[in-house]
Design a protein around this motif. Structure first.
Motif, mmCIF file in Angstrom:
data_model
loop_
_atom_site.group_PDB
_atom_site.id
_atom_site.type_symbol
_atom_site.label_atom_id
_atom_site.label_comp_id
_atom_site.label_asym_id
_atom_site.label_seq_id
_atom_site.Cartn_x
_atom_site.Cartn_y
_atom_site.Cartn_z
ATOM 1 N N LEU A 96 50.308 43.740 69.687
ATOM 2 C CA LEU A 96 49.754 43.343 68.675
ATOM 3 C C LEU A 96 48.503 44.024 67.884
ATOM 4 O O LEU A 96 47.426 44.564 68.116
ATOM 5 C CB LEU A 96 48.906 42.214 69.171
ATOM 6 N N GLY A 97 48.171 44.046 66.145
ATOM 7 C CA GLY A 97 47.478 44.986 65.692
ATOM 8 C C GLY A 97 47.323 43.903 64.762
ATOM 9 O O GLY A 97 47.968 43.236 63.745
ATOM 10 N N VAL A 98 46.303 44.482 64.479
ATOM 11 C CA VAL A 98 45.952 43.590 62.323
ATOM 12 C C VAL A 98 44.640 43.995 62.061
ATOM 13 O O VAL A 98 44.371 44.981 62.701
ATOM 14 C CB VAL A 98 45.142 41.958 62.728
ATOM 15 N N SER A 102 44.513 36.140 72.285
ATOM 16 C CA SER A 102 44.154 36.906 73.886
ATOM 17 C C SER A 102 44.990 37.580 74.217
ATOM 18 O O SER A 102 44.580 38.595 75.249
ATOM 19 C CB SER A 102 43.908 35.850 74.801
ATOM 20 N N LEU A 103 46.046 38.101 73.621
ATOM 21 C CA LEU A 103 47.224 38.683 73.470
ATOM 22 C C LEU A 103 46.604 40.226 72.878
ATOM 23 O O LEU A 103 47.290 41.139 73.132
ATOM 24 C CB LEU A 103 48.654 38.867 73.073
ATOM 25 N N PHE A 104 45.353 40.426 72.081
ATOM 26 C CA PHE A 104 45.368 41.449 71.279
ATOM 27 C C PHE A 104 44.436 42.845 72.782
ATOM 28 O O PHE A 104 44.279 42.445 73.272
ATOM 29 C CB PHE A 104 44.472 41.077 70.601
ATOM 30 N N ASN A 105 44.786 44.290 72.170
ATOM 31 C CA ASN A 105 43.765 44.864 73.199
ATOM 32 C C ASN A 105 42.169 45.013 72.896
ATOM 33 O O ASN A 105 41.873 45.968 71.937
ATOM 34 C CB ASN A 105 44.651 46.060 73.336
ATOM 35 N N GLU A 125 40.242 45.339 74.861
ATOM 36 C CA GLU A 125 39.991 47.053 75.393
ATOM 37 C C GLU A 125 40.066 48.472 74.681
ATOM 38 O O GLU A 125 38.195 49.058 74.814
ATOM 39 C CB GLU A 125 40.215 47.248 77.737
ATOM 40 N N ASP A 126 40.714 48.584 74.077
ATOM 41 C CA ASP A 126 40.382 49.477 73.169
ATOM 42 C C ASP A 126 40.951 49.323 72.061
ATOM 43 O O ASP A 126 42.038 48.821 71.857
ATOM 44 C CB ASP A 126 41.469 50.822 73.760
ATOM 45 N N ARG A 127 39.880 48.859 71.848
ATOM 46 C CA ARG A 127 40.170 48.040 69.967
ATOM 47 C C ARG A 127 40.945 49.328 69.100
ATOM 48 O O ARG A 127 41.800 48.308 68.158
ATOM 49 C CB ARG A 127 38.986 47.225 69.313
ATOM 50 N N SER A 128 40.836 50.301 69.708
ATOM 51 C CA SER A 128 41.965 51.147 68.134
ATOM 52 C C SER A 128 43.092 50.731 68.167
ATOM 53 O O SER A 128 43.805 51.380 67.139
ATOM 54 C CB SER A 128 41.050 51.979 68.647
ATOM 55 N N GLN A 129 43.353 50.048 69.415
ATOM 56 C CA GLN A 129 44.710 50.105 69.544
ATOM 57 C C GLN A 129 45.711 49.144 68.769
ATOM 58 O O GLN A 129 46.064 48.799 68.786
ATOM 59 C CB GLN A 129 45.614 50.175 71.065
#
Length: 696
Positions: A506-508, A531-534, A536-540
């Motif tokens: 998921l992205g925003v 909770s489904l967003f990444n 750990e690596d926020r750039s993703q």
């Protein structure tokens, strides 16, 4: 603490009439034709009500026109020859200039006569006044300034404090961003003490100064904003105290109408914060580093406003490139931060109106409403190798297979049961019945003829069963093969957990209102989606610009949560057939223009935006942006709704079944050959033994 007193509004008609006539006579004897003319023009006799036996009424609101003198008033609390103090002088001034005033009094002990004024007006008066005594703790004043108004109109604060306290009050207002277009200050100062105040003011603090030049004379100065954007005081009139009441001469309204004041900004430059974000605003950087807004819905709005309100504008972008808002550490990021710190006058760039942002800036009414969509890669076409089996589910196919295998043994058992009471033996075996029932299932004739009615009834209902299966299968298969089938799309927030299980990310846009609603959610689907967003690596998962999210969609399994219009434009630019928009949207939001706290031009902006929306201009500009993007978009071939001929790809399973039948036949042939050879070998051995041992 605040206290409420009642202040006098009305005076006796006869007393007022007497004073006016007296002053007119005095003016005439002194040879003052201007004042005599003004007195005559007031036409006091015509303003007297028909019923003068009740409570005294106001003769009428005397409007202070340009170069008009105000007749003196005899207060019920003063006798002839007594001059009113500053408090009563300013209250009487407000009554004439703003008859429907909502009055607040903030005072200290520097002005003599204030306490006597309050004691005289505690009872029996028509209108209430909120009274605040000055102290170093100005939180009560902040509560008054930030309290939601329970009335219409402007709050007028009469400030009777020393110049030091007055400066501290305006410094406090600026420090805490307490400016408001609904608050007007009336302050009494002496001599040139107004000059330091001018340097403390910011646009949004509306002030009228009564500069006392003598014991009975006041010069009236009103704050305005010059073409350079800095507040200035301008002379609007005078106010003189006489034994029989005050007399004033006004060149301009004491409390200007902000709608009229900001109808013409006289070529003033407005600094606008924006990001490059089509379809709302497109920016181009010039060689000298300046930004130029060249297209977009918000650019059209800015151009329309600048044309009708006569101003120019200069565009700047925030260093972090964010829309921004109030952060947990108290700082304010992005364009919202620029507006809150007054680095710019307004920000316009698809800015969502939220409660947290309204704590630090003021917003216009929404000029565009939309929701957030889930954008993902267009679903891929399903594998058609086994399309011939797609009309029925696995459970249906299993039911058909079991029924076909069971019908033969059932008929054979029924035949054996009937053989016990009929004279002829069974004519057919279980294999005969099974094979012929299969023939009926695949629309072939039944070669078995029975004279027994129980068998005939079984045949009848088996034929009916086969007819229904064939009709449903053939009709559904035609529809399935004619139109392509696609993978299950992502149609709402409820589908995101399953999509995440299948490898979707998921992205925003980071630091946006969309991220905020997920991050602040405590329960429900928003909390689960967060909770489904990444993390750990926020750039993703969190991007600076929407275009970065759209690039991820075509690279891998990715779902981008973005406002609908912005998504439509970017999908159109890249080929609309490559993207899928969820059927369900969420988070309805409105976009507004962010302004400095207390911006006095906010009411005028609201009025102009309402005109544009009523005329349909914003919707027209929206359509124009989408059409402009579609002209340069790649032309794709959408197959989602186009029928096609049945190809070998569709019938792969049919040929697979045929080949499977051949293989099974070969296997059975081998089994039969081996079985016969074994049987013949065993039979030959038995025959040889009989020849050798005939007696045995």
């Amino acid at each position: 603490m605040s206290t409420t007193y009642r202040l006098p509004l009305y005076f006796s008609h006869l007393a007022r009439l007497a004073m006016v006539l007296c002053m007119a006579d005095s003016a005439g004897s002194n040879g003052d034709p201007e004042f005599s003319q003004v007195i005559a023009s007031t036409n006091v006799l015509s303003r007297l009500p028909n019923n003068t036996h009740g409570s005294p009424h106001l003769l009428g609101n005397i409007v202070l026109h340009r170069h008009q003198l105000v007749p003196p008033i005899l207060s019920a609390n003063h006798s002839a020859g007594e001059v009113a103090g500053p408090a009563e002088a300013m209250v009487s001034l407000l009554k004439y200039a703003v008859p429907d005033t909502n009055l607040y009094l903030l005072y200290d002990d520097s002005h003599a006569g204030v306490n006597d004024f309050l004691r005289r007006h505690q009872k029996g008066e028509e209108r209430s006044t909120t009274v605040l005594r000055y102290s170093d703790n100005l939180i009560p004043l902040q509560e008054v300034l930030t309290r939601p108004p329970s009335h219409t109109g402007t709050r007028h604060i009469l400030l009777l404090c020393s110049i030091r306290h007055t400066q501290q009050i305006f410094q406090y207002v600026s420090k805490h961003n307490l400016e408001s277009a609904r608050v007007w200050w009336l302050t009494v100062v002496d001599g040139d003490a107004w000059r330091p105040l001018q340097r403390l003011l910011r646009e949004g603090t509306q002030v009228t100064l009564a500069v006392r030049t003598s014991l009975t004379t006041y010069r009236l100065l009103t704050s305005t904003v010059a073409s350079d954007g800095l507040p200035r005081f301008t002379l609007v009139g005078t106010w003189q105290l006489h034994p029989y009441g005050p007399v004033g001469q006004m060149n301009q309204p004491l409390v200007p109408d902000l709608y009229k004041r900001y109808e013409n900004l006289e070529g003033r430059e407005i600094v606008v914060a924006a990001n490059d974000n089509l379809p709302f605003i497109g920016l181009r950087k010039l060689d000298d580093g300046r930004l130029v807004a060249h297209s977009g819905i918000d650019v059209e709005i800015l151009n329309t406003l600048s044309q009708f309100l006569n101003f120019t504008y200069r565009v700047v972008s925030p260093p972090d490139g964010q829309w921004g808002g109030l952060l947990p550490d108290g700082t304010i990021s992005g364009m919202i931060g620029q507006v809150a710190r007054r680095e710019v006058h307004i920000a316009i760039c698809e800015i969502t109106i939220t409660g947290s942002r309204e704590m630090v800036v003021d917003f216009t009414t929404p000029y565009y409403l939309e929701s957030v969509a889930l954008v993902s890669r267009a679903p891929a076409e399903r594998n058609r190798a086994f399309a011939v089996f797609s009309p029925f589910t696995k459970q249906v196919w299993l039911g058909i297979a079991v029924s076909t295998l069971a019908i033969g043994p059932i008929l054979a058992a029924l035949t054996k049961m009937m053989a016990q009471y009929v004279t002829w033996p069974p004519l057919h075996q279980t294999s005969d019945y099974s094979f012929n029932m299969y023939r009926s299932l695949v629309v072939q004739s039944n070669l078995i003829v029975s004279r027994n009615w129980p068998i005939r009834f079984v045949f009848f209902f088996w034929y009916l069963f086969c007819f229904c299966i064939y009709a449903m299968y053939s009709g559904t298969l035609t529809a399935v093969l004619a139109l392509p089938a696609f993978e299950k799309p992502i149609d709402g927030l409820a589908d995101l957990p399953e999509a995440a299980d299948h490898g979707f990310t998921l992205g925003v846009v980071r630091d946006s209102s969309i991220e905020f609603i997920f991050k602040e959610a405590q329960t429900g689907i928003y909390k689960k989606v967060w909770s489904l967003f990444n993390h750990e690596d926020r750039s993703q998962s969190f991007f600076k610009y929407p275009d970065q999210g759209f690039e991820k969609i075509t690279e891998k399994k990715f779902v981008f949560l973005n406002p609908q219009l912005s998504s439509e434009l970017r999908a159109t630019q890249r080929g609309r057939e490559n993207y899928y928009f969820s059927r369900e949207t969420f988070y309805p939001q409105g976009y507004g223009v962010a302004c400095n706290r207390g911006a006095p031009f906010l009411p005028k902006l609201n009025q102009m935006l309402a005109y544009m929306m009523e005329a349909g201009l914003i919707l027209q500009w929206r359509v124009h942006q989408i059409m402009k993007a579609s002209e340069n978009s790649p032309r794709g071939d959408s197959k989602a709704s186009r029928s096609s001929a049945i190809t070998l790809k569709h019938l792969q399973a049919t040929f697979f079944v045929l080949v499977l039948g051949f293989l099974l036949a070969v296997i059975m042939l081998g089994v039969e050959v081996i079985t016969i050879k074994l049987w013949l070998s065993k039979a030959a051995d038995s025959f040889s033994m009989e020849q050798i041992c005939p007696t045995i």
